[in-house]
Design a protein around this motif. Structure first.
Motif, mmCIF file in Angstrom:
data_model
loop_
_atom_site.group_PDB
_atom_site.id
_atom_site.type_symbol
_atom_site.label_atom_id
_atom_site.label_comp_id
_atom_site.label_asym_id
_atom_site.label_seq_id
_atom_site.Cartn_x
_atom_site.Cartn_y
_atom_site.Cartn_z
ATOM 1 N N LYS A 22 15.347 13.734 -45.364
ATOM 2 C CA LYS A 22 14.387 14.494 -44.558
ATOM 3 C C LYS A 22 13.006 14.437 -45.196
ATOM 4 O O LYS A 22 12.005 14.268 -44.498
ATOM 5 N N ALA A 23 12.940 14.555 -46.521
ATOM 6 C CA ALA A 23 11.660 14.465 -47.220
ATOM 7 C C ALA A 23 11.049 13.080 -47.037
ATOM 8 O O ALA A 23 9.836 12.949 -46.816
ATOM 9 N N LEU A 24 11.872 12.036 -47.100
ATOM 10 C CA LEU A 24 11.352 10.684 -46.903
ATOM 11 C C LEU A 24 10.827 10.491 -45.488
ATOM 12 O O LEU A 24 9.836 9.799 -45.279
ATOM 13 N N ILE A 30 3.629 11.150 -42.509
ATOM 14 C CA ILE A 30 2.285 11.384 -43.063
ATOM 15 C C ILE A 30 1.566 10.069 -43.302
ATOM 16 O O ILE A 30 0.384 9.917 -42.964
ATOM 17 N N VAL A 31 2.270 9.078 -43.858
ATOM 18 C CA VAL A 31 1.658 7.763 -44.095
ATOM 19 C C VAL A 31 1.261 7.118 -42.772
ATOM 20 O O VAL A 31 0.179 6.526 -42.658
ATOM 21 N N LEU A 32 2.099 7.237 -41.758
ATOM 22 C CA LEU A 32 1.776 6.677 -40.446
ATOM 23 C C LEU A 32 0.536 7.334 -39.861
ATOM 24 O O LEU A 32 -0.343 6.641 -39.316
ATOM 25 N N VAL A 33 0.422 8.646 -39.973
ATOM 26 C CA VAL A 33 -0.750 9.344 -39.446
ATOM 27 C C VAL A 33 -2.010 8.906 -40.185
ATOM 28 O O VAL A 33 -3.049 8.646 -39.560
ATOM 29 N N VAL A 34 -1.943 8.799 -41.508
ATOM 30 C CA VAL A 34 -3.104 8.345 -42.288
ATOM 31 C C VAL A 34 -3.492 6.928 -41.880
ATOM 32 O O VAL A 34 -4.679 6.619 -41.709
#
Length: 53
Positions: A22-24, A30-34
């Motif tokens: 779940k953390a991954l 978050i990386v995709l949004v950035v």
């Protein structure tokens, strides 16, 4: 006694793996949004990139 300990150990391992997965997933989101923000907000001039990869 041993089967109970094995079941408890298995439950702990599965709980830990579920939490890690779940953390991954959250880190991946978050990386995709950035990346999307950087892709949308990049400079329009030539091949200029907002990152140095």
């Amino acid at each position: 006694m041993v089967p109970l300990l094995l079941v408890l150990l298995l439950a702990l391992i599965l709980f830990g793996a579920g939490f890690a997965l779940k953390a991954l997933w959250w880190i991946a989101v978050i990386v995709l949004v950035v990346w999307l923000v950087g892709f949308i907000a990049r400079p329009k001039s030539g091949n200029a990139r907002w990152y140095r990869w």
